[in-house]
Structures are given as structure tokens and as C-alpha cells.
Design an enzyme around this catalytic site. Structure first.
Site, mmCIF file in Angstrom:
data_model
loop_
_atom_site.group_PDB
_atom_site.id
_atom_site.type_symbol
_atom_site.label_atom_id
_atom_site.label_comp_id
_atom_site.label_asym_id
_atom_site.label_seq_id
_atom_site.Cartn_x
_atom_site.Cartn_y
_atom_site.Cartn_z
ATOM 1 N N HIS A 163 0.704 -1.150 0.055
ATOM 2 C CA HIS A 163 -0.239 0.033 -0.020
ATOM 3 C C HIS A 163 0.911 1.236 -0.002
ATOM 4 O O HIS A 163 2.003 1.290 0.953
ATOM 5 C CB HIS A 163 -0.944 -0.026 0.985
ATOM 6 C CG HIS A 163 -1.537 1.368 1.503
ATOM 7 N ND1 HIS A 163 -1.680 2.034 2.459
ATOM 8 C CD2 HIS A 163 -2.436 1.762 0.662
ATOM 9 C CE1 HIS A 163 -2.305 3.223 2.242
ATOM 10 N NE2 HIS A 163 -2.991 3.104 1.050
ATOM 11 N N SER A 164 0.503 2.271 -0.780
ATOM 12 C CA SER A 164 1.180 3.556 -0.906
ATOM 13 C C SER A 164 2.742 3.273 -1.380
ATOM 14 O O SER A 164 2.954 2.502 -2.004
ATOM 15 C CB SER A 164 0.814 4.316 0.307
ATOM 16 O OG SER A 164 1.400 5.564 0.193
ATOM 17 N N MET A 165 3.527 3.642 -0.174
ATOM 18 C CA MET A 165 5.078 3.708 -0.646
ATOM 19 C C MET A 165 5.362 2.252 -0.330
ATOM 20 O O MET A 165 6.605 1.825 -0.632
ATOM 21 C CB MET A 165 5.568 4.654 0.486
ATOM 22 C CG MET A 165 5.663 6.096 0.386
ATOM 23 S SD MET A 165 6.116 6.597 -1.261
ATOM 24 C CE MET A 165 7.787 6.689 -1.014
ATOM 25 N N THR A 198 -0.039 3.502 -5.044
ATOM 26 C CA THR A 198 1.404 3.811 -5.018
ATOM 27 C C THR A 198 1.931 4.667 -5.858
ATOM 28 O O THR A 198 1.555 4.483 -7.210
ATOM 29 C CB THR A 198 2.233 2.458 -5.072
ATOM 30 O OG1 THR A 198 1.830 1.184 -4.096
ATOM 31 C CG2 THR A 198 3.588 2.698 -5.067
ATOM 32 N N GLN A 222 -1.078 -0.847 -4.056
ATOM 33 C CA GLN A 222 -2.578 -0.013 -3.978
ATOM 34 C C GLN A 222 -2.104 1.392 -3.694
ATOM 35 O O GLN A 222 -1.393 1.826 -2.580
ATOM 36 C CB GLN A 222 -3.303 -0.560 -2.727
ATOM 37 C CG GLN A 222 -3.601 -2.018 -2.807
ATOM 38 C CD GLN A 222 -3.995 -2.736 -1.441
ATOM 39 O OE1 GLN A 222 -3.765 -2.202 -0.212
ATOM 40 N NE2 GLN A 222 -4.957 -3.473 -1.529
#
Length: 883
Positions: free
Chosen positions: A124-126, A153, A151
Site C-alpha cells: 500500500h502506498s510507499m 502507490t 495499492q
């Protein structure tokens, strides 16, 4: 919690690895005798390892449904909720720790019957970027990962490039994925973006780089994902049930029955992901569906010769086959369209090659060509693509308790495709494009001509009128963007008045000529009016969405221009002008923007680019953004005006806050007499500088900067407090004199000494100098406030990890902090009288303008460069105080 090797624990004391479980599954796996398929979850910026629960819980329910024939073991990494989107110094450390975790996870399955050789990763993200960075490690084996799902990212660039470590990390990862694309074919990557509700990471950043491998990477927006069809914010994309269900269904379809692990076949992996995330045919996934199917059952066969057909069935105990001969329709029509409101996963439409018109025993299953929509499943077939088909067969199974509707029609593509030119950007919504769909068709494709840039934004209004008042199926409107998977779907009742926002996440690629479409899945007896208008508010929203991260550069640029203007008025009039007035006078975009535009234009020529590179100058940020199709016409002017407004009101708020704070302080402390300190450097101040330099070197540079900032803030507060006290005392003396004409003599109080001192001519000069110095200090503090804000993430990161390490390593602002401490220690004790007589003042007054130009040219995509420009300008100010 999974026990890690002592060496790993010593090297990464902050990070941990966990296995998720619940109920009987958790009890059975306490001894870590795992037999499932490993999946590793990586949280993002300030994310919790507990976010894996959404995936793990639904995967467990799915495993229970198949009696644990297959199941997944979900692991999660605890990154201590680090702010890695704002401080990039720990990204490399996180990447190496994840590598160690993968090795530990695979060891847990050693000696098992179906031991895995790779791990699937969900980031997720980073966390998704950290997963991609694994492949840049020298000792990492690419075969350890076969599936990566990210997700929200930001793959393309950091949202806020606040330090060099962050931008360097991105450059290394993206360059590796582009240069080593051929070596990454065995890794299947899916990037899911949140859409327009994700205000933290715009979806354009979540699309994998275009030059990456095309056959094993897929990027989609959640609004286009079948069965989800909704935009998510940055956090809810982790637990959005519709997306989690699509992910878990894909995981189970990816299992190879022979190895009991995720399949090693990259083609199957991509076909599964396409099935669940791009185009769902309302069928359970099959790797190799049978070419031909026998149509069995004691069903009635009914021949339909009409070009348009509707059938509703309710409690139909007898199944039926409707057979459509194609020979009579091929000459008159180009396509056939069918829709079915029964949303189950069974086959329903077939193609028959027999010449017998009464029935068909063997047929090809055309249900795989269908597409699932929120209220119906539809199929569009181009007759020219199926020359061998003699008939189309629609199957209606026996039904109980529910009403279903089937519709089919043959049509010419030209009659259902309508072109609608979009309105001009500068029409400001005053003009509109209209079109009236007046036929009785079930499908329309409205082509939105000249809609290809991200700065375009429109409102589309669809009004439906119907002939009768009977109950109808809802209409489905889909905005289809052909060059990326970012469609949005709207379901509307009929009749109705529907508003749709039309804007893009990514601009049209140069080699792509396809046109965006508005697909209208309509009711046959309804009339549709489509009105399109430019939305000024949405255009401003697009500008903020794509370029809000660069606003600090424009704000600081405006303040720097004001600072240069104040130095110029100090030369010409001997007085320092007020911040707000000087901002209005000097902060003009025509002083800055034309030069940058000229450089960007000239960089299009080979000879100029060669000269530019020979001087080792970095590429102008605007040129880089233009190459990424993320630069708008006039966007820099709009951002400059935004920056001017923010600088003006922040300056007003800042001055008002200082006055208020000084007034509150005045009630507690009586100020001393205004006096001028002739010495800029004293032993005490030198000790203070050395102490803060030591703090910066041994702990955190941002901490030292914050301390000197608080110390500097005290200077204008003290001056404001003294002024307030003096004017209060002066007004009181005048009133006393007027009422009694008696001068009260007080016993050598500080109030008396202040009043007397201010009445002398020499002290009036001191007050005037103090006022000028105060105005200059407020401007410097305005500049310094933004430096503190840009360095704040590393300070927060350091404070959060203080229990593990006293020293921030690496520190993005250590050397800058030491220089700033030295500069500000001198500036806070300086006055305009010293500066006015300096030989360097003319140079110091002219430098802020070229620095503002350079800041806007090279700081938009590199915010960490902004303090360097400001520091250079303040350094010249210090030299003016000395020389």
C-alpha cells in the site's frame, strides 16, 4: 510476531515481521507449521502492519468455502509507521529489511510437501515502491517474487520531493525497471489507483512507467475495476470490500493445482488479473475454455428473425433457446448487441455454425466476449469478425422468484456513433456542445473529440425523457478512456437528469489516436439529450491535483522577490517598506515566468540542449513535466498568483500573530529601553552558534534549525512589546498632562526612563531604525518559516525514532542547518543601519530576482533545493552587515 535472526534484529531494531490469523487458523499456526501460500503485506507512509487484516480475513473466509484445499498465509511488516513519503532516508533500510523478511518467510516452509519458492507481495502506498525497489538490491534474486500488487502507490514520482534521498530512490527504482525490463518478465505487477477521491496520491502517479514491460504490468483505477466501480480515498483502498474481493478472487484463480502455489506462468497471471480488474465477462475464470459446447436439455427452440427483440421472463419453469439467423442481417447491419439482466456466472450466448435453422446442438461460447456492468451484462459482436457463424443462440434457463429481461438488436455502427466536440478551455462554461439521441437504440457511443489533455475538465449533463411511465431498467453511462484503464461508470434512473464529471488522470500518448467515448446503455423508448460544458472549477481542481506540491516554491519565490524589493527601497529611500505593500509592488509574474518559458522553448533545439548539457546544468523542471504530459498552458501563471495570495495572507497572519503574542507577553513582563547593540558577534553568541552546530551534527539538523527559529521569533516579539509599551505610556502621559497640567515624577522606574529616552532626538532615530529593522526581520522570518516547514518531516521522523537512535542518519539538512545557524545568529542581532552603509547592498538587492527564477526553474520537482536558494540570499545579507 515472527522471530527474526539476531543479526537482522540488531541491524533493524525498529522493524518487525508478523503473521496474521484469526480463530482456529490462528491457534493451529502458533507453532508456525505453515502449509499455505505466503503473501507479504507492506504498509505505506505512516501505515500500520495491522492493515493486512482486510486481506487476511476475507482470504480466510474464501479458504473455508473451499474446505482449505488452498489457503494463503498473510504476513505483514511493521515499519514503525515511518513517514517515508516525506523523509526518504529510511527507504533503502526498509527495502533491505523486506529482503530479509522474504528469506525468513521462505525458511518457514522448508521441508513442506508444497514448499513455495517465491512470495506474493501486496504494497500500500510507499510499501509498493519498497517492493519494486527490492529488484535494485545487488544480492536480490528476482525469482523470490512472482506477483506484486500495489495499492495507491506513487510509482512515477514522489508526491512531495522534500529531500534528495527520496528523489534519488525514485530515480534508481524507475531507471532499473526501464533498463532491466526484459529481466522482469517473470514478475507480474498490478497497480491499482484510487481515482479522484484519493487526494494524497493522484492516480496519474500510480500508473507504472510507460517504458516498463507492457506484457507483464497492468495499471488500473478503482473506478474501472469490475464489481467495484467506485473511487476510493488513499486509506480506504486498503479495506474497500469490493477491491479486496477482486484481489482475493484473483489470488485463488492464480493457484496452480500441481504445485499448490501461485502459478509460474506469466501469461496465466496476466489473464487472471485482466479477468478480475479490467474486463469481467460475468464468468468464473477458466484458463482454457472449451472451444465448442453442446447445447443440451429439453429446452424449447424459438427462431427470432426480427432485428430488435425483447424478452422478459418470471417464474419460467421451462428453459428456452432463442436462435437468431445471421444470413438475413449481415447485409443490413454491422454489429449485434445483447444485454441480460441475470447477473449469474453461467453461459448465456452462443455462436452456431450449423446451417439448420431450427436448432443447434454444438456451438462456441460467446459469453466470454461479454462484459459485466453494474445492472446488466452486455456483449457487442462485430459480425465481420465471425464469418463462420450462421446463428446466434440465447439461452434462457428456468427461473424462480425473480424477473429478468433480455434485449438484443442488430445495428449499423455509424448510426450509433455520434461525435461531440468538447468546448474550448477558455469558454469558461458559457458555451456548450449539445446532441440529441432520438432513435430507439439500446447502445450509443458519443465520441468526445479533442478531449486528450489533463488540463481539460467538463461537466456532462444527460437528460432522459421517456414516452411511457412504465418501470424500466436503469441507464448506465460509462466514460471510456481508451489509452488507460481509468473508466468511470454512473447508474441513473430513467427518466432522470444526470451530471457526470469528465477529466483525465493521464494525457493521451503521442502515438495513440483513439478518442474517449461516453457509452450510453439506454432504454429503447427514451430520448437522451447530452450537454457538455467546460468546468472552470474542475480545471482549477486539476491544476491543484497535479501541481499543489509545487506551491511552496511559488510562495517562497514571492517572498524572496518582496525581500529584494525591501532591500532596494532601503537603498533608494533609506527606509524599509512594509511587507504587504512591497509584495504587491514587486511580486510580478512577468519578472520571472518569461525567462523560464524561453529556456523551455530553446531546450527543444538540439544546439541549445548541447550547450546546456556542456555547462552541466540540470534540466528545467517545466521541461521534464512537459515530457510527462503534466504541464498545462498558463499553469505557472496561475500557481504564481496562488503563491502571491498565500504569501500575502500568511504575511498578514504572521504579523498579527506576533503583535498578539507580544501584547499577551506585555501583561507579564515590562520591557527594557530600546537600545542598539553594536557588536554582531560576541563570545556568548559564538558559544550559542557552536552549541547549535554541535546539536545539528550529533542529533538532527532540522532540530537545530527549529531552535534557532524559535530564538529568532523572540526578536520581533520583544520589539513589538516595547513599542506597545512605549505608545501606551506616551498616551497615558498626554492624558495626565491635559487633565491636571502636572508632571508626575516617578522614582527612576523603567517606565519613566523609557518615556524620557524616547523624547530625545537621538532616540527618535533609534526608534525609526528599530521600525525598519523590525520590518526586515519579519520578512526574513517569513522566509525562514517556509524553510522550517520544508524540514519539518525529518524533525518529526527523528522525534518519533528518538528512543532507537539519537542521531538522524542520513540527515538531509545537516550541513544546511549549520550554515543557517551561523547566518541567523548574526541576522537576528543586526539592524538596517549596518546594511545601508554596505558596499554589497546593491548586489544583495538584485540577487533575489535571479534566485526566484532559478528556484521556479529547478525547485518544482525538487523542493529540497528551496532552502539552498534562500540560504544564499541570506548569506549576502550577512556579508552586508559585516562588509
Amino acid at each position: 510476531k515472527i522471530k527474526l535472526p539476531k543479526k537482522t534484529t540488531r541491524r533493524y531494531p525498529v522493524y518487525e515481521l508478523y503473521l496474521y490469523g484469526e480463530g482456529n487458523y490462528a491457534e493451529e499456526n502458533k507453532n508456525l507449521l505453515l502449509t499455505g501460500i505466503p503473501v507479504l503485506f507492506l504498509p505505506g507512509n505512516a501505515g500500520s502492519y495491522k492493515q493486512v487484516r482486510s486481506l487476511g480475513s476475507i482470504a480466510l473466509r474464501k479458504a473455508e468455502d473451499v474446505d482449505f484445499k488452498y489457503h494463503f498465509d498473510f504476513f505483514s511488516v511493521n515499519f514503525n509507521e515511518e513517514l517515508v513519503a516525506l523523509y526518504g532516508g529510511s527507504l533503502q533500510r526498509q527495502t533491505k529489511f523486506v529482503h530479509e523478511c522474504i528469506k525468513v518467510i521462505l525458511k518457514l516452509y522448508r521441508d513442506r510437501e508444497f514448499a513455495p519458492t517465491s512470495v506474493a507481495i501486496v504494497g500500500h502506498s510507499m510499501g509498493g515502491l519498497v517492493a519494486r525497489a527490492l529488484l535494485t538490491l545487488k544480492n536480490f534474486k528476482p525469482e523470490l517474487i512472482n506477483l506484486l500488487i500495489t495499492q495507491a502507490t506513487p510509482h512515477v514520482a514522489p508526491v512531495m520531493p522534500l529531500d534528495k534521498y527520496l528523489t534519488d530512490f525514485y530515480t534508481a527504482v524507475n531507471n532499473h525497471w526501464i533498463l532491466k525490463a526484459q529481466d522482469l518478465r517473470n514478475l507480474t505487477t498490478l497497480s491499482v489507483a484510487g481515482g479522484f477521491r484519493d487526494y494524497q496520491v493522484r492516480s496519474g502517479l500510480a500508473f507504472l512507467p510507460r517504458l516498463s514491460q507492457h506484457d507483464s504490468a497492468l495499471s488500473v483505477v478503482s473506478s474501472a475495476v469490475p464489481r467495484a466501480w467506485a473511487s476510493t480515498d488513499h486509506l480506504s483502498i486498503v479495506w474497500c470490500k469490493e477491491l479486496i474481493l477482486a484481489t482475493i478472487r484473483a489470488f485463488f484463480d492464480l493457484i496452480d493445482e500441481n504445485t499448490r502455489q501461485i502459478t509460474d506462468d506469466p501469461k496465466k497471471r496476466m489473464s487472471v488479473l485482466n479477468h478480475h480488474f479490467v474486463r469481467h465477462p460475468a464468468k468464473i475464470f477458466e484458463e482454457n475454455p472449451e472451444a465448442f459446447t453442446e447445447l443440451t436439455g429439453a429446452f424449447m427452440w424459438i427462431t427470432v428473425k426480427a432485428s430488435k427483440w425483447t424478452y422478459s421472463f418470471y417464474n419460467d419453469s421451462d428453459g428456452k433457446y432463442f436462435i437468431f439467423p445471421l444470413a438475413s442481417h449481415r447485409k443490413s447491419y454491422s454489429h449485434v448487441y445483447c444485454e441480460n439482466s441475470m447477473l449469474d456466472t453461467s453461459s448465456w450466448i452462443y455462436g452456431c455454425m450449423n446451417s439448420n435453422s431450427s436448432m443447434c446442438l454444438e456451438a462456441t461460447d460467446l459469453s466470454w466476449r461479454a462484459e459485466l456492468l453494474p445492472t446488466t451484462k452486455v456483449v457487442v459482436l462485430k459480425l465481420q469478425d465471425y464469418p463462420s457463424l450462421s446463428h446466434i443462440v440465447i439461452q434462457v434457463p428456468p427461473t424462480v422468484g425473480k424477473k429478468y429481461t433480455l434485449n438484443c438488436e442488430f445495428f449499423k455502427e455509424d448510426s450509433r456513433t455520434v461525435q461531440l466536440p468538447v468546448t474550448h478551455l477558455f469558454s469558461f462554461g458559457l458555451s456548450s456542445s449539445k446532441i440529441l439521441l432520438n432513435s430507439t437504440g439500446l447502445l450509443y457511443n458519443v465520441q468526445l473529440q479533442h478531449f486528450n489533455q489533463i488540463y481539460q475538465a467538463f461537466k456532462i449533463y444527460i437528460e432522459s425523457h421517456c414516452q411511457s411511465l412504465r418501470e424500466r431498467k436503469p441507464s448506465v453511462y460509462r466514460l471510456h478512456i481508451p489509452w488507460s484503464h481509468e473508466d468511470s461508470i454512473t447508474v441513473a434512473k430513467v427518466p432522470s437528469y444526470t451530471e457526470i464529471s469528465a477529466k483525465l488522470h493521464t494525457a493521451q500518448p503521442q502515438n495513440d489516436n483513439r478518442i474517449p467515448e461516453l457509452n450510453i446503455y439506454s432504454s429503447s423508448d427514451c430520448q437522451y439529450e447530452v450537454i457538455l460544458k467546460t468546468s472552470l472549477l474542475q480545471i482549477l481542481g486539476q491544476i491543484i491535483r497535479f501541481h499543489a506540491g509545487a506551491l511552496p516554491v511559488y510562495v517562497v519565490s514571492n517572498i524572496l522577490l518582496t525581500y529584494g524589493g525591501q532591500l532596494s527601497t532601503l537603498i533608494s529611500t533609506g527606509q524599509c517598506s512594509d511587507f504587504s505593500l512591497e509584495l504587491v509592488r514587486t511580486a510580478r509574474p512577468y519578472k520571472v515566468e518569461p525567462l523560464i518559458s524561453i529556456v523551455v522553448f530553446l531546450q527543444g533545439f538540439h544546439w541549445f540542449r548541447a550547450i546546456w548539457e556542456s555547462l552541466s546544468l540540470p534540466e528545467v523542471d517545466a521541461a521534464v513535466l512537459s515530457s510527462q504530459d503534466a504541464w498545462f498552458p498558463l499553469v505557472s501563471l496561475i500557481l504564481f498568483l496562488f503563491g502571491t495570495g498565500i504569501a500575502y495572507w500568511s504575511g498578514v497572519f504572521f504579523s498579527a500573530s506576533l503583535r498578539l503574542f507580544s501584547s499577551l507577553w506585555l501583561t507579564l513582563i515590562r520591557p527594557t529601553v530600546l537600545h542598539k547593540d553594536n557588536k554582531l558577534i560576541t563570545p556568548r553568541r559564538l558559544c550559542g552558534v557552536l552549541s547549535l552546530a554541535l546539536v545539528s551534527w550529533t542529533t538532527c539538523g532540522a532540530f537545530a534549525v527549529f531552535i534557532i527559529y524559535l530564538q529568532y521569533l523572540f526578536k520581533p516579539v520583544r520589539v513589538f512589546m516595547t513599542f506597545a509599551f512605549y505608545f501606551q505610556d506616551s498616551d497615558h502621559s498626554k492624558e495626565t498632562s491635559r487633565n491636571s497640567n502636572i508632571h508626575a515624577v516617578k522614582n527612576q522606574s523603567s517606565m519613566d526612563s523609557t518615556s524620557k529616552a524616547t523624547q530625545s532626538p537621538s532616540n527618535s532615530t533609534t526608534i525609526a531604525e528599530a521600525v525598519n529593522s523590525l520590518k526586515m526581520h519579519i520578512t526574513i522570518l517569513n522566509l525562514f518559516t517556509w524553510i522550517v516547514l520544508l524540514n519539518l518531516p525529518s524533525l518529526i521522523y527523528w522525534l518519533k525514532n528518538l528512543r532507537y537512535s539519537v542521531r538522524l542518519d542520513p540527515d538531509p539538512c545537516r550541513s544546511t542547518a549549520i550554515i543557517l545557524v551561523c547566518i541567523l545568529e548574526i541576522l537576528m542581532n543586526s539592524s538596517t543601519s549596518e546594511v545601508k552603509s554596505s558596499k554589497l547592498l546593491k548586489i544583495a538587492a538584485k540577487v533575489p530576482l535571479p534566485l526566484s527564477v532559478a528556484m521556479l526553474a529547478f525547485g518544482r520537482m525538487h523542493l529540497y533545493k528551496v532552502p539552498h536558494f534562500v540560504t544564499f540570499s541570506l548569506l549576502l545579507h550577512v556579508l552586508c552587515c559585516i562588509v
